[in-house]
Design a protein around this motif. Sequence first.
Motif, PDB file in Angstrom:
ATOM      1  N   ASN A  53     -25.920 -35.200  -4.630  1.00  0.00           N
ATOM      2  CA  ASN A  53     -25.711 -36.644  -4.748  1.00  0.00           C
ATOM      3  C   ASN A  53     -26.479 -37.335  -3.625  1.00  0.00           C
ATOM      4  OD1 ASN A  53     -24.138 -36.908  -2.354  1.00  0.00           O
ATOM      5  ND2 ASN A  53     -22.256 -36.517  -3.466  1.00  0.00           N
ATOM      6  N   GLY A 111     -25.760 -39.105  -0.949  1.00  0.00           N
ATOM      7  CA  GLY A 111     -25.356 -38.842   0.431  1.00  0.00           C
ATOM      8  C   GLY A 111     -25.697 -37.440   0.888  1.00  0.00           C
ATOM      9  N   GLU A 163     -29.390 -37.140   1.581  1.00  0.00           N
ATOM     10  CA  GLU A 163     -29.778 -37.766   2.850  1.00  0.00           C
ATOM     11  C   GLU A 163     -29.445 -36.871   4.037  1.00  0.00           C
ATOM     12  OE1 GLU A 163     -31.565 -40.495   3.460  1.00  0.00           O
ATOM     13  OE2 GLU A 163     -31.774 -40.879   1.313  1.00  0.00           O
ATOM     14  N   VAL A 164     -28.327 -36.154   3.963  1.00  0.00           N
ATOM     15  CA  VAL A 164     -27.951 -35.244   5.051  1.00  0.00           C
ATOM     16  C   VAL A 164     -28.900 -34.049   5.074  1.00  0.00           C
ATOM     17  CG1 VAL A 164     -26.160 -33.694   5.944  1.00  0.00           C
ATOM     18  CG2 VAL A 164     -25.527 -35.953   5.051  1.00  0.00           C
ATOM     19  N   LEU A 190     -28.358 -40.993  10.696  1.00  0.00           N
ATOM     20  CA  LEU A 190     -27.735 -41.537   9.489  1.00  0.00           C
ATOM     21  C   LEU A 190     -26.879 -42.765   9.784  1.00  0.00           C
ATOM     22  CD1 LEU A 190     -27.006 -38.180   7.704  1.00  0.00           C
ATOM     23  CD2 LEU A 190     -28.386 -40.046   6.779  1.00  0.00           C
ATOM     24  N   PHE A 249     -27.690 -46.130   7.829  1.00  0.00           N
ATOM     25  CA  PHE A 249     -26.641 -46.683   6.959  1.00  0.00           C
ATOM     26  C   PHE A 249     -25.523 -47.296   7.811  1.00  0.00           C
ATOM     27  CE2 PHE A 249     -28.694 -43.142   4.755  1.00  0.00           C
ATOM     28  CZ  PHE A 249     -29.128 -43.784   3.598  1.00  0.00           C
ATOM     29  N   ALA A 301     -21.969 -48.031   6.274  1.00  0.00           N
ATOM     30  CA  ALA A 301     -21.170 -46.958   5.667  1.00  0.00           C
ATOM     31  C   ALA A 301     -19.972 -46.657   6.561  1.00  0.00           C
ATOM     32  CB  ALA A 301     -22.019 -45.713   5.469  1.00  0.00           C
ATOM     33  N   ILE A 306     -18.960 -42.685   8.338  1.00  0.00           N
ATOM     34  CA  ILE A 306     -20.052 -41.826   7.876  1.00  0.00           C
ATOM     35  C   ILE A 306     -20.075 -40.478   8.604  1.00  0.00           C
ATOM     36  CG2 ILE A 306     -21.798 -42.798   9.426  1.00  0.00           C
ATOM     37  CD1 ILE A 306     -23.797 -42.533   7.061  1.00  0.00           C
ATOM     38  N   ASP A 332     -18.055 -37.862   6.850  1.00  0.00           N
ATOM     39  CA  ASP A 332     -18.716 -37.463   5.606  1.00  0.00           C
ATOM     40  C   ASP A 332     -19.871 -36.501   5.872  1.00  0.00           C
ATOM     41  OD1 ASP A 332     -16.980 -39.124   4.222  1.00  0.00           O
ATOM     42  OD2 ASP A 332     -18.429 -40.757   4.028  1.00  0.00           O
ATOM     43  N   ILE A 333     -20.645 -36.787   6.913  1.00  0.00           N
ATOM     44  CA  ILE A 333     -21.776 -35.929   7.279  1.00  0.00           C
ATOM     45  C   ILE A 333     -21.274 -34.552   7.689  1.00  0.00           C
ATOM     46  CG2 ILE A 333     -23.640 -35.597   8.951  1.00  0.00           C
ATOM     47  CD1 ILE A 333     -23.726 -38.758   9.085  1.00  0.00           C
ATOM     48  N   MET A 386     -20.143 -32.614   4.688  1.00  0.00           N
ATOM     49  CA  MET A 386     -21.268 -32.128   3.893  1.00  0.00           C
ATOM     50  C   MET A 386     -21.919 -30.921   4.542  1.00  0.00           C
ATOM     51  SD  MET A 386     -23.176 -32.189   1.324  1.00  0.00           S
ATOM     52  CE  MET A 386     -24.426 -30.924   1.213  1.00  0.00           C
TER      53      MET A 386
END
Length: 94
Positions: A40, A42, A45-46, A63, A67, A70, A73, A76-77, A80
Amino acid sequence: MTTSVNPADIFSLARHYRFQWEEAQQCYVLLFPEGMIKLNGGAGEVIKRVDGNKTVSDIVAELQQAFPDAPDIESDILAMLQLALEKAWLEKRN
């Protein structure tokens, strides 16, 4: 064995994966001998920033700058990167 992601960690893409933009899918993908994993936005991007030189802190900072709107974030990073590590998409460099 679960390894946690730390700010000073440096990761690279596992040897048998190739990261690229797939025009037909309109997303970033990880290609491997048996197939393809669609990422996806995100996640793409990671993984795009995982280059074997940047620390997790560097990736988070980059990031956050890219962003700024966001919310939360960083978590989320980290999630991931943790998932990618558990799936063996990434290898720890340090």
